[in-house]
Design a protein around this motif. Structure first.
Motif, short mmCIF file in Angstrom:
data_model
loop_
_atom_site.label_atom_id
_atom_site.label_comp_id
_atom_site.label_asym_id
_atom_site.label_seq_id
_atom_site.Cartn_x
_atom_site.Cartn_y
_atom_site.Cartn_z
N VAL A 1 0.85 -1.19 0.00
CA VAL A 1 0.00 0.00 0.00
C VAL A 1 0.88 1.24 0.00
N SER A 2 0.39 2.28 -0.64
CA SER A 2 1.09 3.55 -0.68
C SER A 2 0.04 4.64 -0.83
N PRO A 3 0.38 5.88 -0.48
CA PRO A 3 -0.60 6.97 -0.64
C PRO A 3 -1.09 7.13 -2.08
N GLU A 4 -0.28 6.71 -3.05
CA GLU A 4 -0.68 6.85 -4.46
C GLU A 4 -1.63 5.74 -4.90
N SER A 5 -1.53 4.55 -4.30
CA SER A 5 -2.28 3.40 -4.81
C SER A 5 -3.39 2.90 -3.89
N VAL A 6 -3.45 3.39 -2.65
CA VAL A 6 -4.40 2.85 -1.68
C VAL A 6 -5.85 3.06 -2.14
N GLU A 7 -6.70 2.10 -1.80
CA GLU A 7 -8.12 2.17 -2.16
C GLU A 7 -8.97 2.08 -0.90
N PHE A 8 -9.81 3.09 -0.68
CA PHE A 8 -10.73 3.11 0.46
C PHE A 8 -12.14 2.71 0.04
N ASN A 9 -12.51 3.07 -1.19
CA ASN A 9 -13.80 2.72 -1.77
C ASN A 9 -14.99 3.16 -0.92
N ILE A 10 -14.95 4.43 -0.50
CA ILE A 10 -16.09 5.04 0.18
C ILE A 10 -17.04 5.59 -0.88
N GLN A 11 -18.30 5.20 -0.80
CA GLN A 11 -19.29 5.64 -1.77
C GLN A 11 -20.47 6.29 -1.06
N THR A 12 -20.83 7.48 -1.48
CA THR A 12 -21.99 8.15 -0.88
C THR A 12 -23.26 7.71 -1.60
N SER B 1 -16.95 19.06 -1.66
CA SER B 1 -15.94 20.08 -1.42
C SER B 1 -14.61 19.73 -2.10
N GLU B 2 -13.77 20.74 -2.26
CA GLU B 2 -12.47 20.54 -2.90
C GLU B 2 -11.35 20.28 -1.90
N MET B 3 -11.53 20.80 -0.67
CA MET B 3 -10.42 20.77 0.29
C MET B 3 -10.94 20.68 1.71
N MET B 4 -10.16 20.00 2.57
CA MET B 4 -10.43 19.94 4.01
C MET B 4 -9.21 20.48 4.75
N ILE C 1 -11.32 11.05 6.34
CA ILE C 1 -12.40 10.81 5.37
C ILE C 1 -12.11 11.58 4.09
N ALA C 2 -11.71 12.84 4.22
CA ALA C 2 -11.39 13.66 3.04
C ALA C 2 -10.25 13.05 2.23
N ALA C 3 -9.22 12.58 2.92
CA ALA C 3 -8.10 11.94 2.22
C ALA C 3 -8.57 10.69 1.49
N ALA C 4 -9.43 9.91 2.14
CA ALA C 4 -9.95 8.68 1.53
C ALA C 4 -10.79 8.98 0.29
N MET C 5 -11.41 10.17 0.27
CA MET C 5 -12.24 10.57 -0.87
C MET C 5 -11.45 11.38 -1.90
N LYS C 6 -10.11 11.36 -1.75
CA LYS C 6 -9.20 11.98 -2.71
C LYS C 6 -9.37 13.49 -2.80
N LYS C 7 -9.72 14.11 -1.69
CA LYS C 7 -9.79 15.57 -1.61
C LYS C 7 -8.42 16.11 -1.18
N ILE C 8 -8.16 17.36 -1.49
CA ILE C 8 -6.93 18.00 -0.99
C ILE C 8 -7.08 18.14 0.53
N TYR D 1 -3.56 9.84 4.61
CA TYR D 1 -2.87 8.87 3.75
C TYR D 1 -3.30 9.08 2.30
N THR D 2 -2.66 10.07 1.68
CA THR D 2 -3.01 10.45 0.32
C THR D 2 -1.82 11.19 -0.29
N ASP D 3 -1.78 11.23 -1.61
CA ASP D 3 -0.75 12.02 -2.28
C ASP D 3 -1.24 13.44 -2.56
N LYS D 4 -2.42 13.79 -2.01
CA LYS D 4 -2.99 15.13 -2.19
C LYS D 4 -3.06 15.85 -0.85
N LYS D 5 -2.01 15.72 -0.08
CA LYS D 5 -2.01 16.33 1.26
C LYS D 5 -0.87 17.33 1.38
#
Length: 344
Positions: free
Chosen positions: A150-161, A258-261, A271-278, A297-301
């Motif tokens: 696992v890495s911040p670039e490849s990790v999958e959380f698969n949260i769906q609203t 939202s775009e950012m947390m 949660i924001a990181a898992a949803m690929k938000k900044i 845990y994201t590459d957008k932090k």
């Protein structure tokens, strides 16, 4: 490799801990595609886990107040005929329940006095913070001959609203006269108390500058008990106090809109990181609650740390030295401005 049909993952602590455990479900699904993946969690975190597409069912830990009910939980688990469990958040009573529930393969830490209740063990001290919490969680699968990468670039959380919740939240934002054509940034100034926080005066400085200089809407979120705290950040017409307005499922949808947390080390930033938000976070350098172990845990932090803090500090020393105040709000603003404009 042995096949498993009913797999239980036990994580009965806070929202951030749960988020950082969700990728375990996806790894198990890929390894055992025919297995049913079930999570055992606290009742209040259940809505979050239910939104992970890799999880087939969610069970709530049976409690009476703060007391874990022994026989009731054993009965519940026996009814599911689990053949494997992974205990991510070990407690003696939980380990005992899993043993008496008759689960044949029980994975857990090898470093607790009650570790004899697990028959497959992993020997790692998390307090050294040599890895991220998510990576520690994934490594609990190594006794199954799974070597998760696992890495911040490849990790999958698969949260769906859900469409229903998204629609409800969208309408609430419209009712608040929030212009959905503008970018939305969440500021979450509260904290679960798990780390040393950026001072509220710094959040106020940042919010004021963002409101004056950026053409965005700022959504201030928090618990019902944090309404007055969040209200102090309403310094302009484009800042909205939404504290106490959402349950957990709705909060996930708000993050999705939202775009950012911007937050301290709290559940919502994960949660924001898992949803690929900044994500923009504020973390002390203290080893046990550092960004190395608990950062998004994201590459957008982008994580800010105090200059005058040390991994050798304990919480008391960090608070006495007021380490977090050394994080300058002007520098934070410039980074946020660049991130929203698409710069790294």
């Amino acid at each position: 490799m042995k096949e498993y049909k009913n797999i239980l993952v036990v994580r009965t602590d806070k929202i951030g801990d749960i988020v950082l455990t969700l990728p375990v479900a996806g790894i198990l699904k890929k390894q055992f595609p025919g297995a049913k993946i079930i999570f055992l969690v606290q009742e209040y975190t259940k809505p979050l886990v239910e939104q992970c597409s890799d999880i087939d069912e969610v069970l709530s830990l049976k409690k009476e107040g703060s007391k874990i009910l022994f026989s009731e939980n054993i009965k519940m688990l026996k009814n599911h005929n689990f053949d494997l469990c992974i205990t991510v958040s070990p407690k003696f009573k939980l380990a005992l329940i899993l043993k008496f529930a008759g689960i044949k393969t029980r994975i857990g830490t090898g470093y607790r006095w009650y570790s004899f209740l697990f028959n497959k063990k992993i020997y790692e001290h998390r307090k050294t913070a040599e890895r991220h919490e998510l990576e520690y969680n994934a490594r609990l699968l190594t006794p199954l001959d799974i070597k998760p990468e696992v890495s911040p670039e490849s990790v999958e959380f698969n949260i769906q609203t859900s469409k229903e919740t998204d629609s409800k939240v969208k309408q609430l934002l419209l009712d608040k006269k929030i212009d959905l054509s503008k970018k939305r940034v969440i500021i979450h100034p509260g904290s679960g108390g798990s780390a040393v926080d950026w001072p509220q005066t710094r959040f106020l400085e940042l919010t004021r500058q963002m409101a004056q200089e950026l053409d965005i809407n700022i959504l201030v979120t928090g618990l019902e008990t944090e309404k007055s705290l969040c209200e102090k950040l309403v310094v302009s017409q484009n800042v909205y106090n939404l504290a106490g307005k959402f349950d957990l499922s709705e909060m996930i949808s708000v993050i999705g809109f939202s775009e950012m947390m911007i937050a301290n080390s709290t559940g919502p930033i994960h949660i924001a990181a898992a949803m690929k938000k900044i994500t923009v976070g504020f973390y002390p350098k203290i080893r046990v609650c550092s960004k190395e172990r608990w950062g998004p845990y994201t590459d957008k932090k982008f994580v800010f740390e105090p200059e005058n803090c040390s991994i050798e500090h304990n919480r008391k020393l960090c608070e006495e030295n007021d380490c977090m105040r050394s994080i300058n709000s002007e520098q934070v603003f410039e980074k946020i401005k660049n991130l929203l404009e698409g710069e790294k």
